[in-house]
Design a protein around this motif. Structure first.
Motif, PDB file in Angstrom:
ATOM      1  N   ARG A  36       6.529  96.016  41.551  1.00 36.40           N
ATOM      2  CA  ARG A  36       6.084  96.807  40.399  1.00 36.40           C
ATOM      3  C   ARG A  36       4.571  96.758  40.230  1.00 36.40           C
ATOM      4  NH1 ARG A  36       9.307  94.181  35.580  1.00 36.40           N
ATOM      5  NH2 ARG A  36       7.969  95.665  34.452  1.00 36.40           N
ATOM      6  N   TYR A  37       3.911  95.791  40.862  1.00 34.68           N
ATOM      7  CA  TYR A  37       2.476  95.605  40.667  1.00 34.68           C
ATOM      8  C   TYR A  37       1.741  95.756  42.006  1.00 34.68           C
ATOM      9  CZ  TYR A  37       4.453  93.185  36.613  1.00 34.68           C
ATOM     10  OH  TYR A  37       5.175  92.863  35.488  1.00 34.68           O
ATOM     11  N   PRO A  38       0.456  96.046  41.966  1.00 34.61           N
ATOM     12  CA  PRO A  38      -0.342  96.010  43.203  1.00 34.61           C
ATOM     13  C   PRO A  38      -0.323  94.592  43.774  1.00 34.61           C
ATOM     14  CG  PRO A  38      -1.523  97.136  41.440  1.00 34.61           C
ATOM     15  CD  PRO A  38      -0.332  96.501  40.799  1.00 34.61           C
ATOM     16  N   HIS A  39      -0.025  94.473  45.047  1.00 33.95           N
ATOM     17  CA  HIS A  39       0.126  93.135  45.607  1.00 33.95           C
ATOM     18  C   HIS A  39      -0.243  93.120  47.086  1.00 33.95           C
ATOM     19  CE1 HIS A  39       3.921  95.218  46.470  1.00 33.95           C
ATOM     20  NE2 HIS A  39       3.991  94.449  47.547  1.00 33.95           N
ATOM     21  N   ALA A  40      -0.541  91.936  47.567  1.00 31.43           N
ATOM     22  CA  ALA A  40      -0.818  91.744  48.990  1.00 31.43           C
ATOM     23  C   ALA A  40       0.516  91.594  49.734  1.00 31.43           C
ATOM     24  CB  ALA A  40      -1.684  90.498  49.180  1.00 31.43           C
ATOM     25  N   ASP A  41       0.440  91.418  51.029  1.00 30.67           N
ATOM     26  CA  ASP A  41       1.643  91.225  51.844  1.00 30.67           C
ATOM     27  C   ASP A  41       1.573  89.883  52.548  1.00 30.67           C
ATOM     28  OD1 ASP A  41       2.846  93.744  51.317  1.00 30.67           O
ATOM     29  OD2 ASP A  41       1.404  94.684  52.690  1.00 30.67           O
ATOM     30  N   LEU A  42       2.729  89.245  52.666  1.00 36.57           N
ATOM     31  CA  LEU A  42       2.817  87.976  53.368  1.00 36.57           C
ATOM     32  C   LEU A  42       3.353  88.181  54.778  1.00 36.57           C
ATOM     33  CD1 LEU A  42       4.271  85.490  50.710  1.00 36.57           C
ATOM     34  CD2 LEU A  42       1.890  85.851  51.368  1.00 36.57           C
ATOM     35  N   GLN A  43       3.017  87.249  55.651  1.00 38.35           N
ATOM     36  CA  GLN A  43       3.586  87.245  56.993  1.00 38.35           C
ATOM     37  C   GLN A  43       5.033  86.742  56.929  1.00 38.35           C
ATOM     38  OE1 GLN A  43       2.001  88.215  59.818  1.00 38.35           O
ATOM     39  NE2 GLN A  43       0.056  88.674  58.786  1.00 38.35           N
ATOM     40  N   PHE A  44       5.832  87.139  57.910  1.00 34.59           N
ATOM     41  CA  PHE A  44       7.214  86.676  57.958  1.00 34.59           C
ATOM     42  C   PHE A  44       7.267  85.153  58.065  1.00 34.59           C
ATOM     43  CE2 PHE A  44      11.166  85.788  60.391  1.00 34.59           C
ATOM     44  CZ  PHE A  44      12.074  86.247  59.442  1.00 34.59           C
ATOM     45  N   GLY A  45       6.261  84.576  58.741  1.00 37.94           N
ATOM     46  CA  GLY A  45       6.205  83.124  58.874  1.00 37.94           C
ATOM     47  C   GLY A  45       6.056  82.407  57.549  1.00 37.94           C
ATOM     48  N   ASP A  46       5.426  83.067  56.567  1.00 42.88           N
ATOM     49  CA  ASP A  46       5.294  82.468  55.243  1.00 42.88           C
ATOM     50  C   ASP A  46       6.655  82.289  54.589  1.00 42.88           C
ATOM     51  OD1 ASP A  46       2.434  82.195  55.042  1.00 42.88           O
ATOM     52  OD2 ASP A  46       2.332  84.371  54.888  1.00 42.88           O
TER      53      ASP A  46
ATOM     54  N   LEU B 278      -6.425  81.788  38.268  1.00 44.35           N
ATOM     55  CA  LEU B 278      -5.417  81.652  39.306  1.00 44.35           C
ATOM     56  C   LEU B 278      -5.492  82.830  40.269  1.00 44.35           C
ATOM     57  CD1 LEU B 278      -2.338  80.544  37.147  1.00 44.35           C
ATOM     58  CD2 LEU B 278      -3.829  79.094  38.540  1.00 44.35           C
ATOM     59  N   PRO B 279      -5.154  82.623  41.541  1.00 43.61           N
ATOM     60  CA  PRO B 279      -5.127  83.746  42.492  1.00 43.61           C
ATOM     61  C   PRO B 279      -4.146  84.818  42.023  1.00 43.61           C
ATOM     62  CG  PRO B 279      -4.952  81.627  43.630  1.00 43.61           C
ATOM     63  CD  PRO B 279      -4.791  81.342  42.170  1.00 43.61           C
ATOM     64  N   GLY B 280      -4.524  86.075  42.120  1.00 39.72           N
ATOM     65  CA  GLY B 280      -3.679  87.168  41.663  1.00 39.72           C
ATOM     66  C   GLY B 280      -2.672  87.600  42.704  1.00 39.72           C
ATOM     67  N   LEU B 281      -1.797  88.516  42.310  1.00 41.88           N
ATOM     68  CA  LEU B 281      -0.780  89.026  43.222  1.00 41.88           C
ATOM     69  C   LEU B 281      -1.384  89.857  44.352  1.00 41.88           C
ATOM     70  CD1 LEU B 281       1.990  90.141  40.694  1.00 41.88           C
ATOM     71  CD2 LEU B 281       1.843  87.997  41.981  1.00 41.88           C
ATOM     72  N   ASP B 282      -2.634  90.269  44.184  1.00 43.68           N
ATOM     73  CA  ASP B 282      -3.296  91.050  45.222  1.00 43.68           C
ATOM     74  C   ASP B 282      -3.918  90.158  46.297  1.00 43.68           C
ATOM     75  OD1 ASP B 282      -5.087  90.000  43.426  1.00 43.68           O
ATOM     76  OD2 ASP B 282      -6.472  91.703  43.508  1.00 43.68           O
TER      77      ASP B 282
ATOM     78  N   LEU C 236       0.429  85.184  46.110  1.00 41.81           N
ATOM     79  CA  LEU C 236       1.829  85.409  46.490  1.00 41.81           C
ATOM     80  C   LEU C 236       2.483  84.117  46.971  1.00 41.81           C
ATOM     81  CD1 LEU C 236       1.909  88.857  48.333  1.00 41.81           C
ATOM     82  CD2 LEU C 236       2.596  88.300  46.004  1.00 41.81           C
ATOM     83  N   ARG C 237       1.749  83.328  47.711  1.00 41.15           N
ATOM     84  CA  ARG C 237       2.305  82.051  48.163  1.00 41.15           C
ATOM     85  C   ARG C 237       2.633  81.143  46.978  1.00 41.15           C
ATOM     86  NH1 ARG C 237      -1.861  80.820  53.199  1.00 41.15           N
ATOM     87  NH2 ARG C 237      -0.795  82.131  54.766  1.00 41.15           N
ATOM     88  N   ASP C 238       1.755  81.146  45.977  1.00 42.67           N
ATOM     89  CA  ASP C 238       2.021  80.353  44.772  1.00 42.67           C
ATOM     90  C   ASP C 238       3.310  80.800  44.097  1.00 42.67           C
ATOM     91  OD1 ASP C 238      -0.311  79.054  45.273  1.00 42.67           O
ATOM     92  OD2 ASP C 238      -1.489  80.085  43.746  1.00 42.67           O
ATOM     93  N   VAL C 239       3.532  82.112  44.064  1.00 42.20           N
ATOM     94  CA  VAL C 239       4.738  82.643  43.422  1.00 42.20           C
ATOM     95  C   VAL C 239       5.982  82.261  44.209  1.00 42.20           C
ATOM     96  CG1 VAL C 239       6.007  84.753  42.871  1.00 42.20           C
ATOM     97  CG2 VAL C 239       3.603  84.545  42.254  1.00 42.20           C
TER      98      VAL C 239
END
Length: 258
Positions: A135-145, A49-53, A58-61
């Motif tokens: 708490r974890y290393p993660h990517a960032d989403l756009q506000f539009g997401d 599965l795609p990770g939080l990074d 993130l979209r899945d979450v």
């Protein structure tokens, strides 16, 4: 019509079950989003599965934050079946002889309730998930997401609320209507969306999933490849709402009130 609409709003607001459902919807959304984070962290790599990074992960979450649309469905069912459960149907239709106005008022109230429940539950769960993910290393989403998740939540809440009211006019037994609707929506449609996307894209759950525009494919599963585009899912949900509303209206006009 205004008096009927006011009366229906009062019925909704004065019931404790309404506020319990709002609380339950919020907790349900929070649990879905936080458990999605925990799942990705624990077995995400094994399931590819795609990770939080990643943005996809993130979209899945955050997609789980809109899962409370089932509570909008329950509220809609309760608004229509409650008249028969509490033996107030005769009094309601004596006070307003035009059944179309009664049902129309219930649908308006249900839509407002569905919008509010989904807005509160989705925003709260997004905030909680955001704090948890920090708490974890993660990517960032756009506000539009984030706006996409809220839009999907609002549309699904409004449509499922109308479906619930119409379903309650067809199946007047409240328990049977709620249990049957949840089995279909969560179990049967869930399995079809997971394994038979070519058919499932025309179902309620498939249409709601298409609003999120999420796609991923692993050795074990794929998701979103055969769903409708977001605009197609929107039109399909509106068509569902209109169809159920018409069927519910015709059923109400023809059946005896007892």
């Amino acid at each position: 019509m205004n008096r009927t609409l006011t009366a229906e709003f009062r019925k909704l607001l004065y019931q404790r079950s309404t506020w319990w459902l709002l609380l339950g919807a919020t907790l349900f959304s929070i649990l879905n989003t936080t458990s999605a984070v925990a799942s990705i962290q624990s077995v995400g790599k094994q399931l590819e599965l795609p990770g939080l990074d990643t943005v996809e992960g993130l979209r899945d979450v955050y997609a789980n934050s809109m899962a409370a649309y089932i509570f909008a469905l329950i509220i809609g069912i309760m608004l229509s079946t409650g008249e028969f459960r509490h033996n107030t149907a005769v009094a309601t239709y004596l006070a307003q002889a035009d059944r179309r106005k009664v049902l129309g008022s219930k649908m308006v109230v249900a839509v407002v309730a569905g919008l509010v429940v989904q807005l509160v539950a989705t925003i709260v769960s997004i905030v909680v998930a955001y704090l948890y993910i920090a708490r974890y290393p993660h990517a960032d989403l756009q506000f539009g997401d984030y706006l996409r998740f809220i839009w999907a939540a609002e549309l699904s809440g409004a449509v499922l609320a109308v479906v619930g009211v119409a379903l309650g006019t067809l199946v007047r037994n409240q328990t049977l209507a709620i249990v049957g609707a949840l089995i279909w929506l969560l179990l049967i449609e869930g399995l079809l969306v997971a394994f038979y996307e070519r058919i499932a894209k025309w179902l309620l759950t498939g249409a709601i999933s298409s609003l999120l525009d999420i796609q991923f494919e692993t050795s074990y599963m794929s998701f979103g490849r055969n769903l409708l585009p977001a605009w197609g899912g929107t039109l399909l949900l509106l068509a569902y709402a209109a169809t159920f509303a018409i069927v519910g209206m015709l059923t109400t006009l023809r059946r005896d009130i007892d």
